[in-house]
Motif scaffolding. Sequence first.
Motif, PDB file in Angstrom:
ATOM      1  N   ASN A  15      61.167  52.847 -44.431  1.00 50.72           N
ATOM      2  CA  ASN A  15      60.158  53.194 -43.424  1.00 50.72           C
ATOM      3  C   ASN A  15      60.594  52.768 -42.020  1.00 50.72           C
ATOM      4  O   ASN A  15      60.384  53.507 -41.046  1.00 50.72           O
ATOM      5  N   ASN A  66      58.037  61.222 -40.544  1.00 52.46           N
ATOM      6  CA  ASN A  66      57.699  59.798 -40.509  1.00 52.46           C
ATOM      7  C   ASN A  66      56.229  59.535 -40.197  1.00 52.46           C
ATOM      8  O   ASN A  66      55.777  58.399 -40.267  1.00 52.46           O
ATOM      9  N   SER A  84      61.330  55.606 -39.260  1.00 50.29           N
ATOM     10  CA  SER A  84      60.421  55.631 -38.110  1.00 50.29           C
ATOM     11  C   SER A  84      61.133  56.016 -36.824  1.00 50.29           C
ATOM     12  O   SER A  84      60.491  56.462 -35.860  1.00 50.29           O
TER      13      SER A  84
END
Length: 315
Positions: free
Chosen positions: A91, A29, A95
């Motif tokens: 995302n 990430n 994360s």
Amino acid sequence: MGTRNIDDDVTHDLSALLSSAHRDFLVRNNGDEVEISSLHGKPIGLYFCGSWYEPCRHFTPKLVELYNELVGSEEFEVVFVSSDPDEELFNDNFSEMPWLAIPFSDTDTIKRLYETFDVMGILQLIFIDSNGKVSTDNGVSIMEEYGVDSYPFSRERFYILIDQKEETKRNQTLSSILVSSSRNYLLSKDGNQVLVSEIEGKTVGLLLMSCDESCVEFANTLIEVYNKLKDKGENFEVVLISLNYEEEEFKKVLETIPWLALPYKDRTNEKLVYYFDISSLPTLVIIGPDGKTVNSNVVQMVKELGIDAYPFTQT
């Protein structure tokens, strides 16, 4: 274990499985690229999930905790295979994950993995052992029930866990159900610690419930029954097993119940769901004074008979 692929003897080559014509790496990430070849010889978990699906949001933090316990001391990796509909959601989801992922842009590989492993739902964890063979496609329930004890996620290890579970049930005691390696106590409504040993020898009801309306309604019924039994001097106790609670909700419930509870988010809460094969909530499991299971669910009995249901031995 309830797995579809447990007898699948196909040996998967990780490079062929996880790469594409233009990519031989996975991503973290933070943007780092990790060569797929570095995974060879390791057990891996293919984590299929999407951030928009609530069970995924519930399970991911548990998998993070278990992953962090293992990585650094054991050879193991997880690969995220996303079903998120857009890159922003991907995302946000990724994360929170300390492991690797198929890049969101590689939709062909993601689609191929879903088809290869016949992934029908949104949430699935498939373990591939160090030899490249699928050991189970039921990794979510295995990780929730056994945690790090399921390492190295091989078929042989899962069979051992099944045998141990059966042996544990044969030799069941109240402590074997409720005590963990890091905790030998329960919580009272004022937050004090009460040793599990203090309620051994009693008839104990394990109340597995969430905070939905039907569970709260039954808890109120059980409070009346519990108080009447206490007034009669019966040797009866209840232990709350809270499921899917937020911390503030748990604190409020703890203040209103007259009995004991497992601590908030204690792993034993989820493990007991699988140990007793719970299929609906609320469930009230009755443990006899000898520590053996007397009745797997007396919710309906309590609703119909109230205090006359005690000692809950009817079928």
